[in-house]
Design an enzyme around this catalytic site. Structure first.
Site, PDB file in Angstrom:
ATOM      1  N   HIS A  41      27.675  46.200  20.194  1.00  0.00           N
ATOM      2  CA  HIS A  41      28.208  45.220  19.253  1.00  0.00           C
ATOM      3  C   HIS A  41      28.278  45.765  17.827  1.00  0.00           C
ATOM      4  CE1 HIS A  41      28.293  41.292  17.040  1.00  0.00           C
ATOM      5  NE2 HIS A  41      29.036  40.932  18.079  1.00  0.00           N
ATOM      6  N   ASP A  90      23.018  44.392  12.705  1.00  0.00           N
ATOM      7  CA  ASP A  90      23.534  44.125  14.050  1.00  0.00           C
ATOM      8  C   ASP A  90      22.664  44.807  15.100  1.00  0.00           C
ATOM      9  OD1 ASP A  90      25.636  43.939  16.302  1.00  0.00           O
ATOM     10  OD2 ASP A  90      26.679  43.008  14.617  1.00  0.00           O
ATOM     11  N   SER A 117      33.033  37.676  15.780  1.00  0.00           N
ATOM     12  CA  SER A 117      32.258  38.863  15.396  1.00  0.00           C
ATOM     13  C   SER A 117      33.149  39.993  14.926  1.00  0.00           C
ATOM     14  CB  SER A 117      31.434  39.362  16.587  1.00  0.00           C
ATOM     15  OG  SER A 117      30.357  38.520  16.858  1.00  0.00           O
TER      16      SER A 117
END
Length: 307
Positions: free
Chosen positions: A98, A57, A242
């Protein structure tokens, strides 16, 4: 194309298994298996202990109170002049939040698992298909137990290579848990059957997952308006596939901590059996099971259509 009856060195005793088993019997290829958890729920303590999870990520913030220090962190780097791509250790943490969010959900779900980070995204969630490929390939080569990939690419030129990589991971018992795109577009690798693909549901229960009877998305996890760790030690509320994906990755880590010999297809079955919308009814014998049929084993026929 070689004849179907020829014997090759690769299928002789002592050699690797390929397309057939010759000169050996069951006693020559013993497998120590695990029947898996009854009903898909792990037996005994299942905290993720001993399971290595890799988050491919944007990186993971170091020392976030809801994540803790990653076991190790790497970054995928592309040389501007030569175009060479390498994977290198890093201490830079997270570029956009994220990856930290995904790692936090995994930590919350499987609190004792070992979290590793491979950074393939830059600031503003930017990234390229070749960097993603390199990071995912490296993670598979390290034989992590679970790889969380809350990313996908719409570039079809990467589809074939990603498909081959996903299959390699599957056969090597590295489970890739991949997020479906948030919009109805073709993207990869979540579209492949060799990964565990995840979308999000809007149920209030944060510990609930569902099976999708109409794949290619196989499972739905909590990903709507969820609280996740973010940069600066903060938390935010956010929505997206996600954030459903690391919940399912965490479930896989919990299952593997209690049943470490489970295969990828057993994990899928456990997730299916434990899904909140799967009903379990007493099984009845199928009529065809009591009706013998002629053998159609692969060894009984020969197809020379490609000779």
């Amino acid at each position: 194309m070689g004849a179907t009856g020829e014997t090759t060195a690769a299928t002789r005793p002592g050699q690797g298994l390929t397309w057939s088993l010759r000169g050996r019997g069951p006693e020559d290829v013993p497998v120590l298996g695990d029947p898996g958890p009854p009903g898909g729920h792990p037996a005994g303590p299942a905290t993720g202990r001993g399971v290595r999870v890799c988050v491919v990520d944007s990186g993971v913030e170091r020392d976030h109170p809801l994540v803790g220090e990653p076991a190790a962190s790497w970054v995928v780097v592309k040389d501007a002049e030569s175009g060479e791509i390498t994977v290198e250790p890093t201490t830079t943490g997270d570029t956009c939040g994220h990856g930290t969010a995904c790692a936090g959900i995994i930590r919350r779900t499987a609190p004792e698992c070992e979290i590793h980070s491979v950074r393939v995204l830059g600031e503003r969630f930017s990234g390229t298909g070749d960097i993603l490929m390199a990071g995912l390939r490296w993670a598979v080569e390290q034989r992590f137990d679970v790889v969380n990939l809350s990313l996908s690419t719409t570039r079809t030129r990467f589809a074939q290579e990603l498909h081959a990589l996903a299959d390699s991971a599957y056969f090597a018992r590295t489970v890739i848990v991949a997020s479906a795109h948030n919009t109805p577009v073709e993207s990869f690798p979540w579209r492949f059957a060799s990964v565990i693909s995840v979308g999000s549901h809007q149920e209030d229960d944060p510990a609930l997952h569902l099976y999708n009877p109409e794949p290619p998305v196989e499972f739905f996890g909590p990903g709507q308006n969820v609280t996740v760790p973010w940069l600066g030690g903060r938390t935010i509320r956010t929505t997206g596939n996600s954030f459903a994906t690391p919940y399912v990755a965490g479930l896989c880590a919990r299952l593997l901590s209690a049943h470490p010999r489970m295969t990828a297809f057993q994990l899928k079955n456990a997730l299916y059996l434990s899904a909140a919308n799967v009903r379990h009814e007493p099984s009845a014998p199928h009529p065809s099971l009591s009706d013998p049929h002629p053998s159609t084993a692969a060894g009984d026929t020969r197809d020379d259509s490609e000779d």
